[in-house]
Write an enzyme that holds these catalytic residues in place. Structure first.
Site, PDB file in Angstrom:
ATOM      1  N   GLY A   1       0.802  -1.224   0.000  1.00 18.95           N
ATOM      2  CA  GLY A   1       0.000   0.000   0.000  1.00 18.95           C
ATOM      3  C   GLY A   1       0.825   1.260   0.000  1.00 18.95           C
ATOM      4  N   SER A   2       0.674   2.109  -0.978  1.00 15.48           N
ATOM      5  CA  SER A   2       1.581   3.235  -1.119  1.00 15.48           C
ATOM      6  C   SER A   2       1.123   4.212  -2.205  1.00 15.48           C
ATOM      7  CB  SER A   2       2.978   2.701  -1.437  1.00 15.48           C
ATOM      8  OG  SER A   2       2.889   1.611  -2.327  1.00 15.48           O
ATOM      9  N   ARG A   3       2.029   5.141  -2.575  1.00 19.40           N
ATOM     10  CA  ARG A   3       1.702   6.174  -3.554  1.00 19.40           C
ATOM     11  C   ARG A   3       2.925   6.462  -4.406  1.00 19.40           C
ATOM     12  NH1 ARG A   3       1.368  11.893  -0.943  1.00 19.40           N
ATOM     13  NH2 ARG A   3       2.444  13.040  -2.564  1.00 19.40           N
TER      14      ARG A   3
END
Length: 216
Positions: A181-183
């Site tokens: 989960g990240s950007r």
């Protein structure tokens, strides 16, 4: 057969190993110990299935123009002035836990510089995530410098790069993995962007979906 991303296999093997360990314990126990071991075996089996989904690394047909760096939803498209790119368009993609987390080069070029910034781990969709752990990559291309910023999220505590400074990349080639989960922010030179062809909240796939057209 599902291909596992580089950097994901140790996590997968750990989950499978614990599943078999507790299944083995079940074979030699009775009563409450059997019950606890059975529950733990099921839990680690489910974790292994989740990791299999997360660390999958499917083949991609490379798209036209500038392609997406990450799988996920577009959370921001803004124009700004950047110290390293100059006048640019920043496109931010938020990756949820169910997305493929292998990131890909948006354009052919050479990794000019890589800088790792340690930081926090607030949810990647929050503004405060700008202070999270980051890996900044400067990509030298035929249309100018692009910048890719991989940002860790709440659960994601490790950015795994597949490239080093000086690496020559084809468009769509893998550049790294962010766990759980990240950007990812992509900075494009504004003067060479003919049009941004995606919209806010649109889902994209890394290397496959075009996000911008460039001036000839």
């Amino acid at each position: 057969m599902i291909r596992i991303a580089e950097g994901g296999m140790p996590w997968m093997l750990s989950g499978v190993a614990f599943t078999f360990i507790f299944l083995g314990v079940c074979s030699f126990t009775r009563g409450w110990l059997f019950l606890v071991s059975s529950i733990l075996a099921v839990v680690f089996f489910l974790i292994s299935c989740l990791l299999l989904v997360f660390f999958r690394d499917p083949e991609r047909i490379i798209g036209r123009g500038v392609t997406a760096v990450a799988d996920g939803k577009i959370r921001e498209i803004i124009n700004l002035q950047d110290a390293e790119v100059g006048e640019c368009v920043r496109i931010s993609t938020f990756m949820n836990i169910h997305n493929v987390h292998v990131n890909r080069s948006p354009f052919a070029g050479t990794i000019e510089k890589m800088v790792h910034h340690p930081g926090g781990h607030v949810p990647a969709f929050q503004k405060e995530s700008d202070a999270n752990e980051q890996l900044v990559l400067l990509l030298k291309t035929e249309i100018g410098r692009m910048k890719i910023v991989q940002i860790a999220g709440t659960i994601a505590r490790r950015i795994v790069p597949y490239v080093t400074e000086g690496t020559v990349l084809k468009k769509g080639e893998k550049i790294g993995l962010i766990r759980l989960g990240s950007r990812v922010d992509l900075y494009l030179p504004a003067k060479r962007v003919k049009a941004v062809v995606i919209q806010m909240h649109e889902s994209v796939k890394a290397g496959e979906d075009a996000i911008a057209e460039i001036n000839d």
